[in-house]
Design a protein around this motif. Sequence first.
Motif, PDB file in Angstrom:
ATOM      1  N   CYS A  46       9.193 -16.477 -12.627  1.00  0.00           N
ATOM      2  CA  CYS A  46       8.702 -15.660 -11.504  1.00  0.00           C
ATOM      3  C   CYS A  46       7.275 -15.159 -11.683  1.00  0.00           C
ATOM      4  CB  CYS A  46       9.632 -14.468 -11.264  1.00  0.00           C
ATOM      5  SG  CYS A  46       9.428 -13.118 -12.456  1.00  0.00           S
ATOM      6  N   GLY A  47       6.820 -15.011 -12.899  1.00  0.00           N
ATOM      7  CA  GLY A  47       5.441 -14.577 -13.153  1.00  0.00           C
ATOM      8  C   GLY A  47       5.199 -13.085 -13.001  1.00  0.00           C
ATOM      9  N   ALA A  48       6.246 -12.316 -12.692  1.00  0.00           N
ATOM     10  CA  ALA A  48       6.055 -10.875 -12.470  1.00  0.00           C
ATOM     11  C   ALA A  48       5.644 -10.139 -13.749  1.00  0.00           C
ATOM     12  CB  ALA A  48       7.343 -10.264 -11.914  1.00  0.00           C
ATOM     13  N   THR A  50       3.442 -11.161 -15.980  1.00  0.00           N
ATOM     14  CA  THR A  50       2.193 -11.722 -16.525  1.00  0.00           C
ATOM     15  C   THR A  50       1.239 -10.628 -16.998  1.00  0.00           C
ATOM     16  OG1 THR A  50       2.441 -13.581 -15.014  1.00  0.00           O
ATOM     17  CG2 THR A  50       0.268 -13.290 -16.042  1.00  0.00           C
ATOM     18  N   LYS A  59       3.016 -15.062 -19.832  1.00  0.00           N
ATOM     19  CA  LYS A  59       4.223 -14.392 -19.347  1.00  0.00           C
ATOM     20  C   LYS A  59       4.850 -13.634 -20.514  1.00  0.00           C
ATOM     21  CE  LYS A  59       4.861 -17.597 -15.613  1.00  0.00           C
ATOM     22  NZ  LYS A  59       5.534 -18.785 -15.077  1.00  0.00           N
ATOM     23  N   CYS A 102       5.678  -8.537  -6.919  1.00  0.00           N
ATOM     24  CA  CYS A 102       5.022  -9.668  -7.588  1.00  0.00           C
ATOM     25  C   CYS A 102       3.551  -9.401  -7.893  1.00  0.00           C
ATOM     26  CB  CYS A 102       5.103 -10.904  -6.691  1.00  0.00           C
ATOM     27  SG  CYS A 102       4.117 -10.728  -5.165  1.00  0.00           S
ATOM     28  N   GLY A 105       1.699  -9.193 -11.493  1.00  0.00           N
ATOM     29  CA  GLY A 105       1.664 -10.496 -12.169  1.00  0.00           C
ATOM     30  C   GLY A 105       0.663 -11.429 -11.521  1.00  0.00           C
ATOM     31  N   ILE A 106       0.599 -11.407 -10.197  1.00  0.00           N
ATOM     32  CA  ILE A 106      -0.348 -12.276  -9.502  1.00  0.00           C
ATOM     33  C   ILE A 106      -1.777 -11.851  -9.805  1.00  0.00           C
ATOM     34  CG2 ILE A 106      -1.205 -12.939  -7.217  1.00  0.00           C
ATOM     35  CD1 ILE A 106       1.659 -13.087  -6.264  1.00  0.00           C
ATOM     36  N   ASN A 109      -2.632 -13.003 -13.312  1.00  0.00           N
ATOM     37  CA  ASN A 109      -2.811 -14.450 -13.367  1.00  0.00           C
ATOM     38  C   ASN A 109      -4.101 -14.870 -12.664  1.00  0.00           C
ATOM     39  OD1 ASN A 109      -2.326 -17.168 -13.759  1.00  0.00           O
ATOM     40  ND2 ASN A 109      -1.056 -17.359 -11.942  1.00  0.00           N
ATOM     41  N   ASN A 132       3.845 -18.028  -9.982  1.00  0.00           N
ATOM     42  CA  ASN A 132       4.093 -16.665  -9.471  1.00  0.00           C
ATOM     43  C   ASN A 132       4.899 -16.759  -8.185  1.00  0.00           C
ATOM     44  OD1 ASN A 132       1.063 -16.344 -10.782  1.00  0.00           O
ATOM     45  ND2 ASN A 132       2.336 -14.531 -11.069  1.00  0.00           N
ATOM     46  N   CYS A 134       6.513 -15.067  -4.894  1.00  0.00           N
ATOM     47  CA  CYS A 134       6.447 -13.923  -3.985  1.00  0.00           C
ATOM     48  C   CYS A 134       7.466 -14.159  -2.881  1.00  0.00           C
ATOM     49  CB  CYS A 134       5.047 -13.774  -3.395  1.00  0.00           C
ATOM     50  SG  CYS A 134       4.973 -12.459  -2.149  1.00  0.00           S
TER      51      CYS A 134
END
Length: 157
Positions: A46-48, A50, A59, A102, A105-106, A109, A132, A134
């Motif tokens: 999910c990248g949350a 990051t 991550k 999200c 993390g976005i 990234n 990522n 969303c």
Amino acid sequence: MPVVKLTVNGTRYEEEVPERLLLVDFLRERLALTGTHVGCTFEGVCGACTIHLDGEAVKSCLMLAVQADGHEITTIEGLAGDTLTPLQAAFREHHSLQCGFCTPGILMNMSDFLRENPDPSEDEIRRGLVGNLCRCTGYVHIVRAVKDAARRMRGEA
Ligand code: FES
Ligand code: FES
């Protein structure tokens, strides 16, 4: 228990940690840096979670806290100073978040992505966002904000 020495958002820490403690849990539970989220039960999809490790987006659910020994970490809490970064400002202006889960993390990234890609195409931005997830925005506004932030960071009006 092993001792880790690391810098997080400019502050030095020296902490005893269990060998199996995930870095994301260390940041959230030990340091109370809860802007780093967990969205996929530690599967890396999910990248949350990051963060930056020595300036590069990683991550934090895929790392152990002991693996961060000797490294420098930045979390979403450390991304901005007194003012928003151009990327954060662009997210605000382009309405690039809804629930915001999200978003940390976005931002982590994409700030690393823009450092390496100062003039990205829309396609490159979309590829950069592949890690990522969303659930809310449909990505159109996120992509628009990243493109606009790149333009601002290049000094274009
Ligand atoms: S919580 Fe780390 S990728 Fe989802
Ligand atoms: S804004 Fe809700 S998950 Fe992205």
